[in-house]
Design a protein around this motif. Structure first.
Motif, PDB file in Angstrom:
ATOM      1  N   LEU A 161     -77.144  -6.080 -35.524  1.00 61.77           N
ATOM      2  CA  LEU A 161     -77.400  -5.923 -37.305  1.00 61.77           C
ATOM      3  C   LEU A 161     -76.059  -4.688 -37.878  1.00 61.77           C
ATOM      4  O   LEU A 161     -75.835  -3.769 -37.545  1.00 61.77           O
ATOM      5  CB  LEU A 161     -78.699  -5.597 -37.731  1.00 61.77           C
ATOM      6  N   ARG A 162     -75.288  -4.983 -38.299  1.00 65.21           N
ATOM      7  CA  ARG A 162     -74.162  -4.601 -38.970  1.00 65.21           C
ATOM      8  C   ARG A 162     -74.060  -4.294 -40.803  1.00 65.21           C
ATOM      9  O   ARG A 162     -73.325  -4.610 -41.831  1.00 65.21           O
ATOM     10  CB  ARG A 162     -73.274  -5.507 -38.779  1.00 65.21           C
ATOM     11  N   GLY A 163     -75.599  -3.964 -40.735  1.00 66.27           N
ATOM     12  CA  GLY A 163     -76.267  -4.317 -42.645  1.00 66.27           C
ATOM     13  C   GLY A 163     -76.841  -4.575 -43.204  1.00 66.27           C
ATOM     14  O   GLY A 163     -77.368  -5.728 -42.429  1.00 66.27           O
ATOM     15  N   LEU A 164     -77.598  -4.942 -44.395  1.00 58.80           N
ATOM     16  CA  LEU A 164     -78.486  -5.801 -44.643  1.00 58.80           C
ATOM     17  C   LEU A 164     -78.170  -5.728 -46.419  1.00 58.80           C
ATOM     18  O   LEU A 164     -78.019  -4.573 -46.734  1.00 58.80           O
ATOM     19  CB  LEU A 164     -79.940  -5.102 -44.657  1.00 58.80           C
ATOM     20  N   PHE A 165     -78.379  -6.796 -47.128  1.00 63.19           N
ATOM     21  CA  PHE A 165     -78.859  -6.786 -48.261  1.00 63.19           C
ATOM     22  C   PHE A 165     -80.124  -7.166 -49.610  1.00 63.19           C
ATOM     23  O   PHE A 165     -80.326  -8.203 -48.654  1.00 63.19           O
ATOM     24  CB  PHE A 165     -77.127  -7.811 -49.679  1.00 63.19           C
ATOM     25  N   TRP A 166     -80.269  -6.815 -50.185  1.00 63.81           N
ATOM     26  CA  TRP A 166     -81.355  -6.740 -51.154  1.00 63.81           C
ATOM     27  C   TRP A 166     -80.614  -7.301 -52.294  1.00 63.81           C
ATOM     28  O   TRP A 166     -79.884  -6.889 -53.504  1.00 63.81           O
ATOM     29  CB  TRP A 166     -82.750  -6.122 -51.601  1.00 63.81           C
ATOM     30  N   TYR A 167     -81.561  -8.928 -53.096  1.00 65.06           N
ATOM     31  CA  TYR A 167     -80.973  -9.557 -54.341  1.00 65.06           C
ATOM     32  C   TYR A 167     -82.533  -9.662 -54.632  1.00 65.06           C
ATOM     33  O   TYR A 167     -83.157  -9.525 -54.476  1.00 65.06           O
ATOM     34  CB  TYR A 167     -80.626 -10.335 -53.694  1.00 65.06           C
ATOM     35  N   ARG A 168     -82.644  -9.292 -56.394  1.00 66.38           N
ATOM     36  CA  ARG A 168     -83.633 -10.046 -57.337  1.00 66.38           C
ATOM     37  C   ARG A 168     -83.153 -10.800 -57.542  1.00 66.38           C
ATOM     38  O   ARG A 168     -82.519 -11.276 -58.553  1.00 66.38           O
ATOM     39  CB  ARG A 168     -84.168  -8.734 -58.174  1.00 66.38           C
ATOM     40  N   GLN A 169     -84.091 -12.000 -57.950  1.00 67.57           N
ATOM     41  CA  GLN A 169     -83.766 -13.451 -58.642  1.00 67.57           C
ATOM     42  C   GLN A 169     -84.326 -13.377 -59.313  1.00 67.57           C
ATOM     43  O   GLN A 169     -85.717 -13.807 -59.311  1.00 67.57           O
ATOM     44  CB  GLN A 169     -83.140 -14.665 -57.460  1.00 67.57           C
ATOM     45  N   THR A 228     -77.387  -2.236 -50.842  1.00 70.01           N
ATOM     46  CA  THR A 228     -76.764  -2.427 -49.377  1.00 70.01           C
ATOM     47  C   THR A 228     -77.611  -1.337 -48.678  1.00 70.01           C
ATOM     48  O   THR A 228     -77.802  -0.183 -49.240  1.00 70.01           O
ATOM     49  CB  THR A 228     -75.248  -2.347 -49.134  1.00 70.01           C
ATOM     50  N   LEU A 229     -78.163  -1.547 -47.375  1.00 65.63           N
ATOM     51  CA  LEU A 229     -78.559  -0.623 -46.252  1.00 65.63           C
ATOM     52  C   LEU A 229     -77.188  -0.776 -45.325  1.00 65.63           C
ATOM     53  O   LEU A 229     -77.292  -1.310 -44.365  1.00 65.63           O
ATOM     54  CB  LEU A 229     -79.595  -1.137 -45.576  1.00 65.63           C
ATOM     55  N   GLY A 255     -82.321   3.900 -40.553  1.00 65.22           N
ATOM     56  CA  GLY A 255     -83.052   5.009 -40.396  1.00 65.22           C
ATOM     57  C   GLY A 255     -82.441   4.583 -41.613  1.00 65.22           C
ATOM     58  O   GLY A 255     -83.232   5.786 -42.755  1.00 65.22           O
ATOM     59  N   GLU A 256     -81.252   4.056 -42.537  1.00 68.23           N
ATOM     60  CA  GLU A 256     -81.322   4.195 -44.189  1.00 68.23           C
ATOM     61  C   GLU A 256     -82.253   3.647 -45.038  1.00 68.23           C
ATOM     62  O   GLU A 256     -83.265   3.274 -44.507  1.00 68.23           O
ATOM     63  CB  GLU A 256     -79.364   3.731 -44.159  1.00 68.23           C
ATOM     64  N   GLU A 257     -82.256   4.436 -46.547  1.00 63.84           N
ATOM     65  CA  GLU A 257     -83.755   4.512 -47.457  1.00 63.84           C
ATOM     66  C   GLU A 257     -82.110   3.786 -48.659  1.00 63.84           C
ATOM     67  O   GLU A 257     -81.990   4.960 -48.877  1.00 63.84           O
ATOM     68  CB  GLU A 257     -84.168   5.551 -47.342  1.00 63.84           C
ATOM     69  N   LYS A 258     -82.522   3.279 -49.735  1.00 61.73           N
ATOM     70  CA  LYS A 258     -82.570   3.339 -51.183  1.00 61.73           C
ATOM     71  C   LYS A 258     -83.236   3.291 -51.928  1.00 61.73           C
ATOM     72  O   LYS A 258     -84.239   2.262 -51.823  1.00 61.73           O
ATOM     73  CB  LYS A 258     -81.226   2.331 -50.554  1.00 61.73           C
ATOM     74  N   GLU A 259     -83.093   3.945 -53.067  1.00 62.63           N
ATOM     75  CA  GLU A 259     -84.599   3.528 -54.407  1.00 62.63           C
ATOM     76  C   GLU A 259     -83.806   3.486 -55.536  1.00 62.63           C
ATOM     77  O   GLU A 259     -82.062   4.043 -55.552  1.00 62.63           O
ATOM     78  CB  GLU A 259     -84.690   5.699 -54.213  1.00 62.63           C
TER      79      GLU A 259
END
Lengths: 113, 111
Positions: free
Chosen positions: B30-38, B49-50, B54-58
């Motif tokens: 895994l080389r990262g991950l995105f979250w989107y809202r639709q 973007t994570l 271990g990373e967290e975003k708020e």
């Protein structure tokens, strides 16, 4: 900035007809994408472009063609529409290469009868 | 084959009732991950973007976390305006510039 725009917003076609969907972006992005979104299946990549004059196939390219003659525009063509192409089509663009987010247009709802 | 799945498919919450959405993937390395809202009738809108496990975003009531096998989107004390479909996406094994989207979780927050 308008961001990513798509025309038309809605279209109804009869089987066998052709049409072109236009995507335009004003962010000077190199990468542009065409997706289709169907219930329960998420967004699937049709074709994409890594720069003006380039195109490449995505996951579900059959029945579609694309062109990127100008950096800001990405056209998706259906030469002979089929009912299976009834879907919502989204265009997206991305700036630099690498792990950067995509910016999406508002979508085109296409129905093929 | 690279795959992204999301659960639950749909979630109804009372306003203020916290919960989590899950995104699981089979992409090796895994080389990262995105979250989107639709929102209904609109295109996806980027949230996070994570980059590594271990990373967290708020952002407001949303917090995204990432492990080596999955990501969670935690929604704390949601409001009706948080109602939307939440999509996650991961880069393909062959290129950072193409992503695979999950099918999404449809969230409804009831007043």
């Amino acid at each position: 900035n308008a961001g990513v725009t798509q025309t038309p917003k809605f279209r109804v076609l009869k089987t066998g007809q052709s049409m072109t969907l236009l995507c335009a972006q004003d962010m000077n992005h190199e990468y542009m994408y065409w997706y289709r979104q169907d219930p329960g299946m998420g967004l699937r990549l049709i074709h994409y472009s890594v720069g003006e004059g380039t195109t490449a196939k995505g996951e579900v390219p059959d029945g579609y063609n694309v062109s990127r003659l100008k950096k800001q525009n990405f056209l998706l063509g259906l030469e002979s529409a089929a009912p299976s192409q009834t879907s919502v089509y989204f265009c997206a663009s991305k700036g630099p290469p690498g792990l950067n987010e995509q910016f999406f247009g508002p979508g085109t709802r296409l129905t093929v009868l | 084959e690279d795959q992204v799945t999301q659960s639950p498919e749909a979630l109804r919450l009372q306003e203020g009732e916290s919960s989590s959405l899950n995104c699981s993937y089979t992409v090796s390395g895994l080389r990262g991950l995105f979250w989107y809202r639709q929102d209904p009738g609109k295109g996806p809108e980027f949230l996070f973007t994570l980059y590594s496990a271990g990373e967290e975003k708020e952002k407001e009531r949303l917090k995204a976390t990432l492990t080596k096998k999955e990501s969670f989107l935690h929604i704390t004390a949601p409001k009706p305006e948080d109602s939307a479909t939440y999509l996650c996406a991961v880069p393909m094994k062959t290129s950072y510039d193409k992503v695979i989207f999950g099918p999404g979780t449809s969230l409804s927050v009831i007043p």
